[in-house]
Structures are given as structure tokens and as C-alpha cells.
Design a protein around this motif. Structure first.
Motif, PDB file in Angstrom:
ATOM      1  N   ARG A  63      24.297 -39.044  12.125  1.00  0.00           N
ATOM      2  CA  ARG A  63      23.341 -37.996  12.491  1.00  0.00           C
ATOM      3  C   ARG A  63      23.598 -37.485  13.903  1.00  0.00           C
ATOM      4  O   ARG A  63      23.423 -36.295  14.191  1.00  0.00           O
ATOM      5  N   CYS A  64      24.039 -38.385  14.783  1.00  0.00           N
ATOM      6  CA  CYS A  64      24.310 -38.004  16.166  1.00  0.00           C
ATOM      7  C   CYS A  64      25.489 -37.030  16.248  1.00  0.00           C
ATOM      8  O   CYS A  64      25.410 -35.998  16.901  1.00  0.00           O
ATOM      9  N   VAL A  65      26.586 -37.360  15.559  1.00  0.00           N
ATOM     10  CA  VAL A  65      27.781 -36.518  15.646  1.00  0.00           C
ATOM     11  C   VAL A  65      27.657 -35.258  14.802  1.00  0.00           C
ATOM     12  O   VAL A  65      28.384 -34.275  15.025  1.00  0.00           O
ATOM     13  N   ALA A  66      26.741 -35.263  13.832  1.00  0.00           N
ATOM     14  CA  ALA A  66      26.563 -34.075  12.987  1.00  0.00           C
ATOM     15  C   ALA A  66      26.118 -32.873  13.803  1.00  0.00           C
ATOM     16  O   ALA A  66      26.426 -31.723  13.456  1.00  0.00           O
ATOM     17  N   ASP A  67      25.406 -33.102  14.901  1.00  0.00           N
ATOM     18  CA  ASP A  67      24.980 -32.005  15.766  1.00  0.00           C
ATOM     19  C   ASP A  67      26.157 -31.280  16.393  1.00  0.00           C
ATOM     20  O   ASP A  67      26.010 -30.157  16.891  1.00  0.00           O
ATOM     21  N   PHE A  68      27.330 -31.929  16.395  1.00  0.00           N
ATOM     22  CA  PHE A  68      28.532 -31.333  16.982  1.00  0.00           C
ATOM     23  C   PHE A  68      29.550 -30.960  15.911  1.00  0.00           C
ATOM     24  O   PHE A  68      30.728 -30.754  16.204  1.00  0.00           O
ATOM     25  N   GLY A  69      29.097 -30.890  14.669  1.00  0.00           N
ATOM     26  CA  GLY A  69      29.959 -30.438  13.581  1.00  0.00           C
ATOM     27  C   GLY A  69      30.905 -31.486  13.047  1.00  0.00           C
ATOM     28  O   GLY A  69      31.876 -31.150  12.367  1.00  0.00           O
ATOM     29  N   LEU A  70      30.653 -32.770  13.325  1.00  0.00           N
ATOM     30  CA  LEU A  70      31.519 -33.834  12.835  1.00  0.00           C
ATOM     31  C   LEU A  70      30.835 -34.602  11.714  1.00  0.00           C
ATOM     32  O   LEU A  70      29.608 -34.682  11.666  1.00  0.00           O
ATOM     33  N   SER A  71      31.626 -35.158  10.832  1.00  0.00           N
ATOM     34  CA  SER A  71      31.100 -36.025   9.777  1.00  0.00           C
ATOM     35  C   SER A  71      32.082 -37.167   9.556  1.00  0.00           C
ATOM     36  O   SER A  71      33.279 -37.046   9.839  1.00  0.00           O
ATOM     37  N   ARG A  72      31.580 -38.271   9.041  1.00  0.00           N
ATOM     38  CA  ARG A  72      32.411 -39.449   8.815  1.00  0.00           C
ATOM     39  C   ARG A  72      33.398 -39.188   7.681  1.00  0.00           C
ATOM     40  O   ARG A  72      33.029 -38.651   6.629  1.00  0.00           O
ATOM     41  N   LYS A  73      34.655 -39.568   7.887  1.00  0.00           N
ATOM     42  CA  LYS A  73      35.653 -39.432   6.828  1.00  0.00           C
ATOM     43  C   LYS A  73      35.358 -40.432   5.718  1.00  0.00           C
ATOM     44  O   LYS A  73      35.091 -41.603   5.979  1.00  0.00           O
ATOM     45  N   GLN A  74      35.410 -39.949   4.490  1.00  0.00           N
ATOM     46  CA  GLN A  74      35.107 -40.796   3.352  1.00  0.00           C
ATOM     47  C   GLN A  74      36.337 -41.567   2.886  1.00  0.00           C
ATOM     48  O   GLN A  74      37.478 -41.189   3.186  1.00  0.00           O
ATOM     49  N   GLN A 151      42.627 -44.953   1.726  1.00  0.00           N
ATOM     50  CA  GLN A 151      42.075 -45.295   3.029  1.00  0.00           C
ATOM     51  C   GLN A 151      40.619 -45.708   2.898  1.00  0.00           C
ATOM     52  O   GLN A 151      39.888 -45.210   2.046  1.00  0.00           O
ATOM     53  N   GLU A 152      40.192 -46.633   3.767  1.00  0.00           N
ATOM     54  CA  GLU A 152      38.801 -47.045   3.808  1.00  0.00           C
ATOM     55  C   GLU A 152      37.958 -45.962   4.482  1.00  0.00           C
ATOM     56  O   GLU A 152      38.468 -45.082   5.170  1.00  0.00           O
ATOM     57  N   GLU A 153      36.666 -46.027   4.273  1.00  0.00           N
ATOM     58  CA  GLU A 153      35.761 -45.117   4.968  1.00  0.00           C
ATOM     59  C   GLU A 153      35.916 -45.299   6.470  1.00  0.00           C
ATOM     60  O   GLU A 153      36.114 -46.409   6.965  1.00  0.00           O
ATOM     61  N   GLU A 185      41.089 -34.655  11.987  1.00  0.00           N
ATOM     62  CA  GLU A 185      40.177 -34.197  10.941  1.00  0.00           C
ATOM     63  C   GLU A 185      40.594 -34.676   9.554  1.00  0.00           C
ATOM     64  O   GLU A 185      39.774 -34.718   8.634  1.00  0.00           O
ATOM     65  N   VAL A 186      41.855 -35.044   9.387  1.00  0.00           N
ATOM     66  CA  VAL A 186      42.391 -35.412   8.072  1.00  0.00           C
ATOM     67  C   VAL A 186      41.932 -36.817   7.691  1.00  0.00           C
ATOM     68  O   VAL A 186      41.948 -37.737   8.517  1.00  0.00           O
ATOM     69  N   GLU A 187      41.534 -36.974   6.435  1.00  0.00           N
ATOM     70  CA  GLU A 187      41.113 -38.280   5.937  1.00  0.00           C
ATOM     71  C   GLU A 187      42.225 -39.315   6.127  1.00  0.00           C
ATOM     72  O   GLU A 187      43.378 -39.058   5.802  1.00  0.00           O
ATOM     73  N   GLY A 188      41.867 -40.463   6.663  1.00  0.00           N
ATOM     74  CA  GLY A 188      42.822 -41.555   6.802  1.00  0.00           C
ATOM     75  C   GLY A 188      43.537 -41.613   8.127  1.00  0.00           C
ATOM     76  O   GLY A 188      44.225 -42.596   8.412  1.00  0.00           O
ATOM     77  N   THR A 218      53.055 -41.628   4.274  1.00  0.00           N
ATOM     78  CA  THR A 218      52.520 -40.818   3.177  1.00  0.00           C
ATOM     79  C   THR A 218      51.481 -39.808   3.665  1.00  0.00           C
ATOM     80  O   THR A 218      51.132 -38.878   2.934  1.00  0.00           O
ATOM     81  N   LEU A 219      50.964 -39.992   4.877  1.00  0.00           N
ATOM     82  CA  LEU A 219      49.954 -39.073   5.400  1.00  0.00           C
ATOM     83  C   LEU A 219      50.561 -37.875   6.127  1.00  0.00           C
ATOM     84  O   LEU A 219      49.847 -36.916   6.441  1.00  0.00           O
ATOM     85  N   GLU A 220      51.848 -37.916   6.388  1.00  0.00           N
ATOM     86  CA  GLU A 220      52.483 -36.863   7.177  1.00  0.00           C
ATOM     87  C   GLU A 220      52.339 -35.489   6.532  1.00  0.00           C
ATOM     88  O   GLU A 220      51.985 -34.505   7.193  1.00  0.00           O
ATOM     89  N   ALA A 221      52.605 -35.402   5.235  1.00  0.00           N
ATOM     90  CA  ALA A 221      52.551 -34.105   4.546  1.00  0.00           C
ATOM     91  C   ALA A 221      51.141 -33.545   4.546  1.00  0.00           C
ATOM     92  O   ALA A 221      50.935 -32.328   4.717  1.00  0.00           O
TER      93      ALA A 221
END
Length: 336
Positions: A63-74, A151-153, A185-188, A218-221
Motif C-alpha cells: 500500500r505504501c509503494v502503490a502511492d508511487f505507482g509501484l506494485s509487488r512482482k508476482q 520466479q518467487e513472488e 520492472e520485469v518479473e523475476g 533466460t530472463l535476458e530476452a
């Protein structure tokens, strides 16, 4: 505002002609109320910690970071290659150990893409013979290469770091901070390092590591595709992984009797790995003295001698394009 202080303050407000000793009527009446008030003050202190970004955790950090447009990577699912002895239908399910995989795409004769049905890095763990869950007979299947790692959350530490990067390092007009923000910003992705003008004007190189601060090619692409969608026109971007530099340690130790040698080794490896991860993209040497301190403070260790790190007693240099990874750890117990 402890229980004792609150109760003492409440009793002071009672007139002196009333018995206020422990066990008296007024004492027994006020004590439970004082306890509840002390619990309330304790919870209020915790609530304050949940408001500020440096101490908040879990959903409150979200909730704290959501005010700055961020969200937790799933958490994400691993994509693996399956090699079969014959044709298998898309959608069929296979299992190995405690994971299951669904065939999602044909690659070439005898090769398919399969998605792990469990989220997280467990999908990266196993290789070998698969068992059919759809009663497909006469065809064997083997789980082989990782095409896209699971990747884990995102944990609180990585999310907090991304938040600090966003508010402390303004990203504008494709500057270095902007490329860092796009990669994270990319997951993982757990961390990255940006090299502007690395191969002449208009070139940018981005080195990435996964959420465990380890190399994952594997995350490079995925990162390259994301940056390509948002980067300024004209920039040539290269996304790569750092070179892994293995850190090995050997030592003779004296046990204090509280832990076995195996328990000490496991604990030391865990603490050493955490130290190495903390240096990724931040320092250019691994401290010999720090490793000695980690060993000496490992539960079960009374003393150590003959500590060697990569067969020597000097700090280990880490180049700008390298990251340290834990190699073999050998601990030998002193025998009287």
C-alpha cells in the motif's frame, strides 16, 4: 507505557484511604485494564512502523509503494523443454517429483514447450524422466532445459529497494536511472547495472540478475523486449548477464559442542551466501576479513584457523561485469 507504569499511575489516582495493595479490590479491578492499555500502546507502536517505508512489511508495504505507482512482482511459472519419443497432444500433463507440467507448444519433432503448473522457482528444480498424468502409453518424455525460469513472488527487501530507487534516483529522458527502472520492472529481476555509452554513442548495456541475485540467462530476452518497448528512439540496448565468479572457502574449525560439523557448515554457507548476495553490483571486492568474521560468528564455532578463500588469504577482486557466487565450502574439525 508499560503495564507496570500504567498500573502505578492509575493507583496514584485512587485516594489514600483505600487499600491499594496487590490483591485488594481496587488493585484487582485496575490491573486487567492496565494490561489491556499496555497492549494497545504496544500495538500503536507497531502501527507506526507499518506507516513508514523503511519499517513497513507485507501488504502494508504494498500500500505504501502503490502511492508511487509501484506494485509487488508476482510469482511466475517456469517454461521447460520436454523431449519425447513420439507425438504428444498439446495440453497433456506430465509429472516429476512434486511438480507437474502442461505441454503448451510444439517446437520441433520430439520437442515441446511445457509450463510448470506450480508458481515459483520449484519449476526450475528437476530434470529427468516424466510420468504421464493422462495415461499416454508407449511414449517416453524427459524434462530438460529451462526456457524461462520460474520466479518467487518479490520479497519485501527487493520491493523496498525498487521503491528507494524510484524516489531517490529520478528517471527521466532515458538516463541511467531510467534504464535501471525499466529493467527492475520485469518479473523475476532482482537487480541490474547499467553501462551508458559502453560501445560508443547511443549504446547502453544492462546487466541483470534474478530475484536471488544470481545469473539467469533466460530472463535476458524478456528484459530486452520490455526495454525495447519503452526506450528512447535511437538507443541501441544490449541486455546481458554478469559473469559469475566462484568464491570457495576452506578452514579448520574448533566446535563449541552446541552444533555438529554438518550443522555448522550449512549455517556458514547460508550466511556466506547472504553476504555475497549483498555485494552484487555494489562492491568490487570480497573481504577476506568479513568471511573470517562470518565463520567465527557462526553458531557452533569456537575458533578457526587456516582460512583460505579461493586458495589464498587476500581479498577477492570482483570486476564491474562480475558477481560473486558461492562455490565449494570445506570445513574440517580440529581433532585433539
Amino acid at each position: 507505557m508499560t503495564y507496570e507504569n500504567i498500573l502505578s499511575s492509575m493507583l496514584e489516582g485512587v485516594t489514600s484511604d483505600v487499600d491499594k495493595r496487590e490483591g485488594s479490590i481496587i488493585y484487582d479491578a485496575l490491573a486487567p485494564c492496565a494490561l489491556k492499555l499496555a497492549e494497545t500502546y504496544f500495538e500503536l507502536n507497531n502501527f507506526l512502523n507499518l506507516v513508514f517505508s523503511d519499517t513497513t512489511v507485507g501488504i502494508y508495504l504494498d500500500r505504501c509503494v502503490a502511492d508511487f505507482g509501484l506494485s509487488r512482482k508476482q510469482a511466475t511459472k517456469a517454461i521447460r523443454k520436454i523431449i519425447t519419443s513420439g507425438v504428444v497432444p498439446i495440453g497433456t500433463r506430465w509429472a516429476i517429483e512434486d511438480t507437474t507440467y502442461k505441454v503448451i507448444e510444439f517446437i520441433t519433432v520430439g520437442e515441446y514447450k511445457a509450463e510448470c503448473e506450480q508458481y515459483g522457482d520449484i519449476g526450475n528444480t528437476y530434470t529427468g524422466t516424466l510420468q504421464s498424468l493422462d495415461n499416454i502409453s508407449g511414449i517416453t518424455a524427459n524434462l530438460t532445459a529451462i526456457l524461462l525460469s520460474g520466479q518467487e513472488e518479490e520479497n519485501d527487501e527487493n520491493l523496498r529497494d525498487r521503491f528507494y530507487n524510484k524516489v531517490r534516483m529520478p528517471a527521466t529522458s532515458g538516463n541511467t536511472y531510467h534504464y535501471r527502472q525499466w529493467a527492475l520492472e520485469v518479473e523475476g529481476i532482482g537487480d541490474c547495472k547499467v553501462f551508458p555509452i559502453w560501445n560508443g554513442a547511443g549504446t547502453v548495456k544492462v546487466l541483470i540478475v534474478d530475484s536471488n541475485k544470481e545469473v539467469d540467462e533466460t530472463l535476458e530476452a524478456t528484459v530486452a523486449t520490455h526495454i525495447e518497448e519503452v526506450r528512447p528512439i535511437g538507443a541501441t540496448v544490449t541486455v546481458d548477464s554478469p559473469t559469475a565468479k566462484t568464491i570457495e572457502a576452506t578452514s579448520t574449525i574448533t566446535l563449541d559442542g552446541s552444533k555438529t560439523l554438518e550443522e555448522v557448515k550449512a549455517s556458514f554457507e547460508e550466511k556466506l551466501k547472504k553476504y555475497l548476495n549483498s555485494t552484487v553490483f555494489k562492491t568490487y571486492s570480497i573481504s577476506y576479513a568479513m568471511i573470517g568474521s562470518i565463520l567465527l560468528t557462526t553458531p557452533g564455532v569456537s575458533d578457526y584457523e587456516n582460512l583460505l578463500v579461493n586458495s589464498g588469504t587476500a581479498n577477492i577482486a570482483i570486476e564491474s561485469t562480475e558477481i560473486p557466487i558461492l562455490g565449494a565450502v570445506t570445513l574440517t574439525e580440529v581433532v585433539d
